[in-house]
Design an enzyme around this catalytic site. Structure first.
Site, short mmCIF file in Angstrom:
data_model
loop_
_atom_site.label_atom_id
_atom_site.label_comp_id
_atom_site.label_asym_id
_atom_site.label_seq_id
_atom_site.Cartn_x
_atom_site.Cartn_y
_atom_site.Cartn_z
CE LYS A 57 31.74 67.62 55.52
NZ LYS A 57 31.17 67.05 56.68
CE1 TYR A 92 31.93 67.16 51.88
CE2 TYR A 92 34.24 68.32 51.43
CZ TYR A 92 33.37 67.31 52.12
OH TYR A 92 33.96 66.51 53.15
CG ASP A 121 17.57 60.40 55.90
OD1 ASP A 121 18.46 61.33 55.95
OD2 ASP A 121 16.92 60.55 54.73
CB VAL A 122 21.45 63.15 59.52
CG1 VAL A 122 22.15 62.01 60.49
CG2 VAL A 122 22.07 63.25 58.34
CB SER A 174 35.94 68.49 55.11
OG SER A 174 36.80 68.49 54.13
#
Length: 263
Positions: A157, A153, A60-61, A140
């Site tokens: 990114k 989000y 799990d990062v 992204s």
């Protein structure tokens, strides 16, 4: 000849989608891969398909301890680390800024930003001992082009893009290159929302190549950036988006019914 023969790679987010496709591509190109993810069943399936060239590691990062253990596994099992592909990420819900759920935003940032930072921290340490290497972050198109309803989000990114460039500045003297791939609309489990009525069609209409991308569309660039062919490339964000960055990004809230009620 395989372009990654003799190299050792670590891939996060390797259980599904982009990460899985790239992990398998690296193995086909001759690399030995530590494949990291949280889904135990998917890791077992990947191990079965990839064989002895792959070591799966439940990771799990969001846990720096997990990340450090994964890097250590690469060094102990395969002798070092040459390549790191950081694909673990999450999309989270969509909402307008005035209705933002900060708990959801925090979860996005803990994975997409702090997770990538933890990975680069430990990956770069192993690569310095190796005399160099290549770190590739999956960003992204949304990190460069804002879209309504996606503040958490898009912001995460954009942070990945900037961290990529900062790391490239810091690590160049040690022979460690750091770049990012910024996919556009790619058909994965995380983008199921693109199948909602009218959404996929709108995205295709805004993409000059006239289609949604597949994970296989990213593997060539990921191999190039991992290989010695890109030995003078660092600090760059490469958009693999079918040309969508040339167009005006679709106004997603007007397409998603879940946001219409917020108008």
């Amino acid at each position: 000849m395989p372009t990654l023969e003799g190299k050792v790679a670590l891939v996060t987010g390797a259980t599904h989608g982009i990460g899985r496709a790239i992990a398998l591509a690296y193995i086909r190109e001759g690399a030995r891969v530590v494949a990291c993810g949280r889904d135990a069943d998917a890791l077992a399936s990947l191990q079965s398909e990839a064989g002895d060239a792959c070591l799966v590691q439940r990771t799990d990062v969001q846990s720096e301890t997990d990340v450090e253990a994964a890097v250590r596994a690469a060094v102990e099992r395969f002798g070092g680390l040459d390549i790191a592909l950081n694909a673990a990420g999450t999309g989270g819900g969509m909402s307008l800024v005035r209705n933002a759920d900060l708990k959801i935003a925090e979860e996005i940032w803990r994975t997409n930003v702090l997770g990538v930072l933890a990975c680069m921290k430990h990956e770069s340490r192993a690569m310095r001992e190796r005399g160099g290497g290549s770190i590739i972050n999956i960003s992204s198109l949304s990190g460069a082009m804002p879209a309504k309803g996606m503040s958490g989000y898009c912001g995460s990114k954009a942070a990945v893009n900037m961290m990529t460039q900062v790391a490239a500045l810091e690590l160049g003297e040690f022979g460690v290159r750091v770049n990012a791939i910024g996919p556009g609309a790619i058909d994965t489990r995380m983008t199921e929302w693109m199948k909602l009525p009218g959404v996929g069609e709108a995205i295709v209409a805004e993409t000059p190549l006239g289609r949604v991308g597949q994970t296989s569309d990213l593997t060539g660039m990921a191999i190039y950036l991992a290989s010695d062919a890109s030995s003078f490339v660092t600090g760059q964000v490469f958009h693999a988006d079918g040309g969508a960055s040339l167009m005006r990004y679709p106004d997603m809230p007007k397409l998603l019914k879940s946001l219409r009620s917020q108008k």
